[in-house]
Design a protein around this motif. Structure first.
Motif, short mmCIF file in Angstrom:
data_model
loop_
_atom_site.label_atom_id
_atom_site.label_comp_id
_atom_site.label_asym_id
_atom_site.label_seq_id
_atom_site.Cartn_x
_atom_site.Cartn_y
_atom_site.Cartn_z
N UNK A 15 0.84 -1.20 0.00
CA UNK A 15 0.00 0.00 0.00
C UNK A 15 0.88 1.26 0.00
N UNK A 16 1.94 1.23 0.81
CA UNK A 16 2.85 2.38 0.91
C UNK A 16 3.55 2.65 -0.41
N UNK A 17 4.15 1.62 -0.99
CA UNK A 17 4.90 1.82 -2.24
C UNK A 17 3.95 2.20 -3.38
N UNK A 18 2.77 1.64 -3.40
CA UNK A 18 1.79 1.99 -4.43
C UNK A 18 1.40 3.46 -4.33
N UNK A 19 1.18 3.92 -3.09
CA UNK A 19 0.82 5.32 -2.90
C UNK A 19 1.97 6.24 -3.31
N UNK A 20 3.20 5.87 -2.95
CA UNK A 20 4.36 6.70 -3.30
C UNK A 20 4.54 6.80 -4.81
N UNK A 21 4.38 5.70 -5.50
CA UNK A 21 4.52 5.71 -6.96
C UNK A 21 3.39 6.52 -7.58
N UNK A 22 2.18 6.38 -7.07
CA UNK A 22 1.05 7.16 -7.57
C UNK A 22 1.24 8.65 -7.38
N UNK A 23 1.73 9.04 -6.21
CA UNK A 23 1.99 10.45 -5.92
C UNK A 23 3.07 11.00 -6.86
N UNK A 24 4.13 10.23 -7.03
CA UNK A 24 5.22 10.63 -7.91
C UNK A 24 4.72 10.84 -9.34
N UNK A 25 3.95 9.87 -9.84
CA UNK A 25 3.46 9.94 -11.22
C UNK A 25 2.50 11.12 -11.40
N UNK A 26 1.65 11.34 -10.41
CA UNK A 26 0.70 12.45 -10.48
C UNK A 26 1.44 13.79 -10.55
N UNK A 27 2.46 13.96 -9.72
CA UNK A 27 3.16 15.25 -9.65
C UNK A 27 4.22 15.43 -10.74
N UNK A 78 15.18 3.73 -10.10
CA UNK A 78 13.85 4.33 -10.29
C UNK A 78 13.12 4.45 -8.95
N UNK A 79 13.15 3.40 -8.14
CA UNK A 79 12.41 3.45 -6.88
C UNK A 79 13.06 4.42 -5.90
N UNK A 80 14.38 4.56 -5.95
CA UNK A 80 15.05 5.56 -5.11
C UNK A 80 14.60 6.96 -5.48
N UNK A 81 14.48 7.21 -6.78
CA UNK A 81 14.03 8.51 -7.26
C UNK A 81 12.60 8.79 -6.78
N UNK A 82 11.74 7.80 -6.88
CA UNK A 82 10.35 7.94 -6.42
C UNK A 82 10.32 8.22 -4.92
N UNK A 83 11.10 7.47 -4.15
CA UNK A 83 11.07 7.62 -2.69
C UNK A 83 11.66 8.96 -2.24
N UNK A 84 12.69 9.41 -2.92
CA UNK A 84 13.26 10.72 -2.59
C UNK A 84 12.24 11.84 -2.81
N UNK A 85 11.46 11.71 -3.87
CA UNK A 85 10.45 12.72 -4.17
C UNK A 85 9.23 12.58 -3.26
N UNK A 86 8.69 11.37 -3.19
CA UNK A 86 7.43 11.16 -2.48
C UNK A 86 7.56 11.10 -0.97
N UNK A 87 8.69 10.63 -0.48
CA UNK A 87 8.88 10.46 0.96
C UNK A 87 8.51 11.69 1.78
N UNK A 88 9.11 12.84 1.51
CA UNK A 88 8.78 14.04 2.30
C UNK A 88 7.33 14.49 2.14
#
Length: 110
Positions: A15-27, A78-88
């Motif tokens: 659920x967490x990783x799906x939300x982070x990827x979704x947020x990244x893609x949206x923004x 790719x996932x590091x890039x997503x997490x760096x963006x979405x994490x905060x």
């Protein structure tokens, strides 16, 4: 033997990783909420598959603290890039998932 992890910890990680990827893609890719571009959909599919077959199952740490990284190098970047963006941003968009993930990371340091 292929594992099929579907317990509560793996489900929350998915659920967490799906939300982070979704947020990244949206923004980043200007996709509407809930819709993923092909690249992000591929990353999400890969990440969920890795979680389903994780060797540590319900005892898994966060991927950041994992002893054995299972992502291919290209997906790892790719996932590091997503997490760096979405994490905060997670604290604003989904505080429960963000705090749970932070708590799990801190708990594993000790």
């Amino acid at each position: 033997m292929v594992r099929h992890n579907n317990g509560p910890i793996i489900t929350l990680e998915k659920r967490t990783v799906s939300f982070m990827i979704g947020l990244y893609c949206q923004k980043k890719h200007s996709m509407p909420n809930g819709v993923l571009c092909d690249e992000c959909a591929d990353l999400k599919h890969y990440a969920l598959q890795r979680l389903t077959t994780c060797r540590y199952g319900e005892q898994k740490s966060t991927c950041e603290r994992c002893l054995k990284h299972c992502y291919r190098k290209d997906y790892q970047q790719k996932i590091k890039q997503v997490m760096r963006f979405s994490g905060p941003r997670m604290l604003l968009y989904h505080p429960f998932l963000a705090i749970n993930h932070l708590y799990k990371n801190i708990k594993q340091r000790n």
